[in-house]
Scaffold this active site. Structure first.
Site, PDB file in Angstrom:
ATOM      1  N   SER A 148      -1.222 -11.212 -32.594  1.00  0.00           N
ATOM      2  CA  SER A 148      -2.619 -10.805 -32.442  1.00  0.00           C
ATOM      3  C   SER A 148      -3.079 -11.071 -31.023  1.00  0.00           C
ATOM      4  O   SER A 148      -2.506 -11.905 -30.309  1.00  0.00           O
ATOM      5  CB  SER A 148      -3.494 -11.604 -33.421  1.00  0.00           C
ATOM      6  OG  SER A 148      -4.868 -11.466 -33.135  1.00  0.00           O
ATOM      7  N   TYR A 161      -7.253 -18.423 -37.518  1.00  0.00           N
ATOM      8  CA  TYR A 161      -6.441 -17.225 -37.286  1.00  0.00           C
ATOM      9  C   TYR A 161      -5.760 -17.299 -35.917  1.00  0.00           C
ATOM     10  O   TYR A 161      -4.574 -16.976 -35.784  1.00  0.00           O
ATOM     11  CB  TYR A 161      -7.358 -16.002 -37.378  1.00  0.00           C
ATOM     12  CG  TYR A 161      -6.652 -14.671 -37.276  1.00  0.00           C
ATOM     13  CD1 TYR A 161      -5.935 -14.169 -38.361  1.00  0.00           C
ATOM     14  CD2 TYR A 161      -6.723 -13.907 -36.115  1.00  0.00           C
ATOM     15  CE1 TYR A 161      -5.310 -12.930 -38.280  1.00  0.00           C
ATOM     16  CE2 TYR A 161      -6.104 -12.674 -36.036  1.00  0.00           C
ATOM     17  CZ  TYR A 161      -5.392 -12.198 -37.116  1.00  0.00           C
ATOM     18  OH  TYR A 161      -4.769 -10.981 -37.025  1.00  0.00           O
TER      19      TYR A 161
END
Length: 267
Positions: A148, A161
């Site tokens: 990500s 995250y």
């Protein structure tokens, strides 16, 4: 070089938005796609969609955090196809309770929610790798993780995250080296780091109900040289490349597909 015809490719998170794009791309390229996910209704629909277009697909209900689910799925795949050629670890996402609000005390974070996000993204990648990866040793194979932008630089609010995806990058590099040291060039591991794509988990953070941008969404667009969000299908070129022999000398890499977000200074 880019041929993946008849390769048996397992996709975790196959009932998600990005997983759906991956399934279609692999099926169109002639791969035999094994769809793993928790949503049986969506999984079976996607299996049928592939079959209706002349492709080959098999849905198996499985939770990536339950080893017994993965072992059962592995046994079924081997009984059906006799081998596993590739694994795409697409399961992951965020948890609303782990998002740190702009007015929230950063010293009073929800630790249990952070653990939940960490488990889903990191261990939801490590567990499938340990179970499916061992069956690639003899015939060779490739493993693709999903990283990500949150692992590339600090992105506010998404603490759990971000930490989990940074761990994915480290795991990708570490495992690539260990696999090469033990098995030579038989098993490769790489990762794709998507830029900002609108998914079920982040839609409310990036877009408004009427289709506009939230304040956060506007900030993302300003920081993306392409000045738009990505479309799931725009990850497919990197996916097929990493699955095919066109990338057979590539391992331990994190490939950014982000419209320039990761290289833009903002100036």
């Amino acid at each position: 070089m880019f041929n993946i015809k008849d390769k048996v490719i397992v996709i975790t998170g196959g009932t998600g938005i990005l997983g759906g794009a991956f399934i279609k791309a692999i099926a169109e390229a002639g791969g035999k796609v094994i769809i793993l996910g928790r949503n049986a209704e969506v999984g079976r629909e996607r299996e049928q969609e592939v079959k209706q277009t002349g492709g080959e697909a098999l849905f198996i209900a499985a939770d990536v955090l339950q080893p017994e689910d993965l072992e059962r799925a592995c046994e079924q795949i081997l009984a059906t196809y006799g081998r596993i050629d590739a694994l795409v670890n697409a399961a992951g996402g965020n948890v609303a309770e782990a998002v740190i609000g702009p007015d929230q005390d950063v010293f009073s974070v929800n630790i249990e929610a952070l653990k939940q996000v960490f488990d889903l993204n990191l261990y939801g990648t490590v567990l499938p790798t340990t179970i499916f990866g061992r069956h690639m040793v003899n015939n060779g194979g490739t493993i693709i993780n999903i990283s990500s932008m949150a692992a590339q630089t600090a992105i506010t609010r998404v603490l759990g995250y971000s930490m989990a995806k940074a761990a994915i990058d480290n795991y990708t590099r570490w495992m690539a080296v260990e696999l090469a040291n033990r098995y030579g060039d038989k098993i490769r591991m790489n990762a794709i780091a998507p830029g900002f794509f609108v998914t079920k988990q982040n839609r409310h953070l990036l877009t408004t109900p009427n289709g506009g941008y939230t304040t956060r969404g506007e900030a993302v667009i300003r920081s993306t040289p392409y000045k738009r969000f990505g479309e799931p299908e725009e990850l497919n070129g990197a996916l097929i490349w990493l699955l095919s022999d066109a990338s057979k000398f590539v391992s331990g890499e994190v490939i950014c597909v982000d419209g320039g977000f990761s290289v833009f200074s903002g100036v």
